[in-house]
Design an enzyme around this catalytic site. Structure first.
Site, PDB file in Angstrom:
ATOM      1  N   ASP A  62      14.474 -11.679  -3.949  1.00 44.30           N
ATOM      2  CA  ASP A  62      13.646 -12.878  -2.667  1.00 44.30           C
ATOM      3  C   ASP A  62      12.467 -11.384  -2.125  1.00 44.30           C
ATOM      4  O   ASP A  62      11.854 -12.172  -1.713  1.00 44.30           O
ATOM      5  CB  ASP A  62      14.917 -12.360  -1.713  1.00 44.30           C
ATOM      6  CG  ASP A  62      15.100 -14.146  -1.510  1.00 44.30           C
ATOM      7  OD1 ASP A  62      14.518 -15.102  -1.884  1.00 44.30           O
ATOM      8  OD2 ASP A  62      16.387 -13.443  -0.628  1.00 44.30           O
ATOM      9  N   GLN A  88      21.649 -14.794   1.401  1.00 43.83           N
ATOM     10  CA  GLN A  88      21.293 -16.052   2.031  1.00 43.83           C
ATOM     11  C   GLN A  88      20.818 -15.937   3.718  1.00 43.83           C
ATOM     12  O   GLN A  88      21.940 -15.367   4.373  1.00 43.83           O
ATOM     13  CB  GLN A  88      21.861 -16.510   1.665  1.00 43.83           C
ATOM     14  CG  GLN A  88      21.788 -18.634   2.489  1.00 43.83           C
ATOM     15  CD  GLN A  88      20.018 -18.567   1.669  1.00 43.83           C
ATOM     16  OE1 GLN A  88      20.660 -18.995   0.727  1.00 43.83           O
ATOM     17  NE2 GLN A  88      19.203 -19.508   2.189  1.00 43.83           N
ATOM     18  N   LYS A  99      20.185 -23.602  -4.872  1.00 43.52           N
ATOM     19  CA  LYS A  99      19.770 -22.514  -5.526  1.00 43.52           C
ATOM     20  C   LYS A  99      20.609 -22.069  -7.405  1.00 43.52           C
ATOM     21  O   LYS A  99      19.896 -21.270  -8.088  1.00 43.52           O
ATOM     22  CB  LYS A  99      20.069 -21.079  -5.494  1.00 43.52           C
ATOM     23  CG  LYS A  99      18.859 -21.347  -3.966  1.00 43.52           C
ATOM     24  CD  LYS A  99      18.935 -20.462  -3.297  1.00 43.52           C
ATOM     25  CE  LYS A  99      17.775 -20.233  -1.701  1.00 43.52           C
ATOM     26  NZ  LYS A  99      17.418 -19.127  -0.628  1.00 43.52           N
TER      27      LYS A  99
END
Ligand code: NAP
Length: 298
Positions: A121, A98, A54
């Site tokens: 997200d 994460q 990422k």
């Protein structure tokens, strides 16, 4: 019949080029560089790889990224304080936690702490709820990647039968919601579904996200169906495969996405997309304070 293999890697590369141009424009017009902050708690090896990718993607398109690495022993209070600081930081347009998080941390509490305006997200309850009405600020990256892949291939959703195998909160359910917003008729299957093939055979478009290698065999697929394989499974011999018997099913389908090289690269591209949109959106809001323009994803 031999299916057209959907090249998610190429589509994602093309999208990254588009984002580069948009980022350059944002910098030229507003002197804003999109910023993504990633919080990684603990030492999970797969998470470390995902985060590294990422961060590398961000660098490639011109998004500024910062990685906050915290030990697995980090308390929930400390994590929430970190998120508060990032929410208040004007240079940060996207915040990504994460997953998975260590067991002592309540995931929902952590995800709800992220400002909806920086939830790139798409896991905040506001964004999850917005999927039902099509008014979320940020669509979750994997389902959005699936939608974009279908769009790119010119696959119509309006009135088609979509079957989603897998009903998780982060992939299956949001994918079903998003494709329903596009006027598809959607069925969702999970591990308690009786006679899975009865459903999969109905699908014009079959999206598989179960995490079970070889789950979908040719006999479960209608001739000419579009098959999108979201699954990522590592076999004992180290190979990465999806949930679909690729070689068998490609002889029956009209389109099929491979693993690797299908949905995975699109998921990564959608994170860049959401971070860029967030920076564009927040810089517009700074120009007309009090007005945040809701991002439409239709
Ligand atoms: P998950 O949380 O484990 O959910 C799997 C879902 O599949 C659950 O709803 C489960 O049913 C259902 N399922 C399991 N076995 C089944 C079976 N035999 N028949 C029908 N349904 C079954 O996994 P996830 O996070 O959604 O991820 C799914 C897969 O996608 C994994 O392989 C993951 O690695 C991959 N993934 C890929 C990307 C990407 O970018 N390509 C992103 C995220 C995830 P129950 O709900 O009844 O348990």
């Amino acid at each position: 019949m031999s299916a057209r293999v959907i090249d998610g890697k190429a589509v994602a590369a093309r999208l990254r080029e588009e984002y580069k141009t948009r980022i350059a424009k944002l910098q030229a017009l507003h002197r804003v560089t999109p910023g993504l902050a990633v919080i990684l708690v603990g030492e999970d090896p797969a998470s470390q790889v995902y985060v590294r990718n990422k961060i590398r993607d961000c660098g490639e398109v011109g998004i500024h990224s910062s990685l906050i690495k915290l030990p697995a022993s980090t308390s929930q209070a400390e994590l929430l304080a970190r998120i508060d600081a990032l929410n208040a930081d004007a240079a940060v347009h996207g915040i990504l936690i994460q997953l998975p998080l260590p067991k002592h941390v309540e995931i929902r509490k952590v995800l709800e702490r992220i400002s909806v305006d920086k939830d790139v997200d798409g896991f905040h309850l506001y964004n999850v709820g917005g999927l039902v009405t099509g008014h979320q600020v940020f669509p979750p990256c994997t389902p959005y990647g699936v939608q974009k892949l279908l769009e790119h291939e010119g696959i119509e959703l309006d009135g088609r039968n979509v079957v989603v195998v897998g009903a998780s909160n982060i992939v299956g359910k949001p994918t079903a919601m998003m494709l329903m917003q596009k006027d598809a008729t959607v069925s969702i299957c999970h591990h308690k579904t009786r006679d899975l093939a009865q459903y999969t055979l109905l699908a014009d478009i079959l999206v598989v996200a179960a995490g079970v290698p070889g789950l979908i065999i040719p006999q479960m697929v209608r001739t000419g169906a579009v098959v999108i394989d979201v699954g990522i499974n590592r076999l004992p011999d180290g190979r990465i495969v999806g949930d679909v018997d690729f070689e068998g099913v490609r002889k029956k389908a009209s389109f099929i996405s491979p693993v690797p090289g299908g949905v995975g690269p699109m998921t990564r591209a959608m994170l860049l997309h959401n971070t860029l949109v967030s920076a564009e959106r927040l810089s517009r809001a700074q120009e007309s304070p009090g007005k945040l323009h809701v991002v439409e994803t239709r």
